[in-house]
Scaffold this motif. Structure first.
Motif, mmCIF file in Angstrom:
data_model
loop_
_atom_site.group_PDB
_atom_site.id
_atom_site.type_symbol
_atom_site.label_atom_id
_atom_site.label_comp_id
_atom_site.label_asym_id
_atom_site.label_seq_id
_atom_site.Cartn_x
_atom_site.Cartn_y
_atom_site.Cartn_z
ATOM 1 N N SER A 80 -29.195 -35.719 -61.637
ATOM 2 C CA SER A 80 -29.871 -35.522 -60.308
ATOM 3 C C SER A 80 -29.327 -36.737 -59.579
ATOM 4 O O SER A 80 -28.946 -36.547 -58.460
ATOM 5 N N ILE A 129 -25.772 -36.101 -58.601
ATOM 6 C CA ILE A 129 -25.437 -35.264 -57.473
ATOM 7 C C ILE A 129 -25.524 -35.821 -56.006
ATOM 8 O O ILE A 129 -24.929 -35.683 -55.438
ATOM 9 N N ALA A 137 -27.089 -28.136 -53.784
ATOM 10 C CA ALA A 137 -27.816 -28.272 -55.284
ATOM 11 C C ALA A 137 -29.316 -27.653 -55.180
ATOM 12 O O ALA A 137 -29.819 -27.336 -56.014
ATOM 13 N N GLY A 186 -24.295 -27.449 -62.874
ATOM 14 C CA GLY A 186 -24.566 -26.916 -61.729
ATOM 15 C C GLY A 186 -24.666 -25.449 -61.565
ATOM 16 O O GLY A 186 -24.925 -24.823 -60.499
ATOM 17 N N LEU A 234 -32.615 -31.593 -59.205
ATOM 18 C CA LEU A 234 -31.216 -31.090 -58.928
ATOM 19 C C LEU A 234 -30.288 -31.134 -60.019
ATOM 20 O O LEU A 234 -29.555 -30.218 -59.949
ATOM 21 N N GLU A 270 -22.507 -33.895 -54.230
ATOM 22 C CA GLU A 270 -22.677 -33.229 -53.138
ATOM 23 C C GLU A 270 -21.489 -33.660 -52.033
ATOM 24 O O GLU A 270 -21.276 -34.796 -51.898
#
Length: 390
Positions: free
Chosen positions: A136, A139, A51, A370, A107, A144
């Motif tokens: 964010s 993520i 990211a 994304g 992010l 992730e």
């Protein structure tokens, strides 16, 4: 003013600074890192995330392909980190935590800057909503995929609370520990507070720089209506033969310095006035302790209004924004209607939703949010250009 070199804090940090040894921890227990602090580990995990790399091709104001020298979300995040560390050093706060928050705070931003975010918010209005701060956090907590022992990056509580700068009260209960302060009305760490203000300092100043270079802003009008004019006059007097480029850079760096020094002075004043000596007292304060003085806060508000009217509403920016919104809306609705157009790993997540509309929409929103600017444009062409690649 309390002694900054409290024996309980490493490296001469203030007693109210965030201490990694006293962190509230991670969602998933881990062995402490060797050779670095918990906040340094957070920063390193953010830098190595997918990211974070994608921020290089996400819009700040200008769409990524408009020019190589305009700021992107990546360069913006680096500038926030630099400004934030400068402030933290003067206040004897934890620079590593500030940097970790700064590098992670954007992010969750969509492609095409605020235009893309507005479009995705509209698409998700009846499906759970979309906020880039929450995205964010989503993520780093879930999306992730880098570690075998846990989803996300498993960052410390202190970094995660700094990422979540804003949150509607109706969303806070769903966010667990980092949502609690929005329900209680308490404050985050000083490191989180100054990173939030460093973000404002960075984007106001680099938007001026990009806007002047792009010809969207009139230097004369900027000087006549904002604090920029006072500083520009001083620079011009000192460097009467300097080029427009030198004058722009000299004025910009002096404006940043003025804002940083004012923020440090006012924050020190508030800390002393409140008698704060611990991070618990920072959190219990009735208002943020990190702030500009009233006079400079007024100047910053005036500058923001000027940028909103003259730059963000400029016909060139507005045209790009409207095109971006249409692109994001069409991508979202097309993919939601036919999830078979999604990559396989997203189709798997869709199939796990058991027909729940909000959960299916969230998967599509994760995918669209994304995207980089250029990937979103390419995906749009693949889906809707009859001559494009499949």
């Amino acid at each position: 003013m309390p002694d900054l070199a409290s024996p309980g804090q490493p490296g001469g940090l203030a007693p109210y600074a965030a201490d990694p040894a006293q962190s509230r921890g991670r969602k998933h227990a881990e062995e402490p890192p060797a050779g670095r602090s918990a906040f340094q580990r957070d920063r390193d995990r953010v830098i190595h995330s997918g990211a974070f790399r994608r921020l290089e091709y996400k819009t700040q104001v200008f769409v990524n392909h408009e020019g190589d020298l305009y700021r992107t979300r990546l360069t913006h995040s680096l500038e926030v980190g630099q400004v934030g560390r400068a402030i933290a050093r003067q206040l004897a706060l934890n620079e590593d935590l500030v940097e970790a928050i700064a590098l992670a705070h954007d992010l969750g931003h969509t492609p095409f800057g605020h235009a893309g975010q507005d479009a995705l918010q509209e698409c998700m209005a009846d499906l759970g909503g979309f906020e880039h701060n929450i995205q964010s956090l989503r993520i780093v907590d879930h999306l992730e995929k880098r570690y075998g022992d846990f989803p996300g990056l498993n960052l410390t509580f202190e970094t995660r609370e700094g990422i979540l700068k804003h949150c509607a009260k109706n969303k806070a209960p769903d966010l667990g520990d980092v949502g609690e302060r929005f329900l209680r009305g308490s404050q985050p760490s000083l490191e989180a507070q100054i990173t939030n203000l460093a973000d404002e300092i960075a984007y106001n100043n680099h938007d001026i720089d990009d806007g002047l270079r792009a010809g969207l802003l009139s230097r004369e009008e900027l000087c006549a209506n904002t604090l920029y004019g006072t500083i520009f006059a001083e620079v011009q007097q000192r460097f009467p033969d300097a080029s427009a480029t030198i004058l722009r850079h000299e004025t910009g760096r002096r404006l940043i310095n003025l804002l940083i020094h004012d923020l440090v002075r006012e924050t020190r004043r508030r800390i002393a006035a409140e008698g704060v000596t611990t991070i618990a007292e920072v959190r219990a304060a009735s208002q943020p302790l990190a702030a500009h003085s009233p006079a400079i806060a007024h100047e910053v508000a005036t500058l923001k209004r000027f940028l909103f009217q003259r730059m963000y509403r400029h016909p060139r920016v507005h045209r790009q924004a409207e095109k971006a919104k249409r692109l994001v809306r069409k991508l979202f609705h097309t993919l939601l209607e036919d999830p078979r157009l999604l990559p396989l790993k997203y189709q798997v997540r869709i199939n796990e939703c058991d027909g729940a509309a909000k959960r299916r929409a969230r998967v599509v929103a994760d995918y669209v949010a994304g995207m980089t600017d250029r990937f979103a444009i390419a995906e749009y062409d693949r889906l809707f250009d009859p001559h494009g690649e499949a």
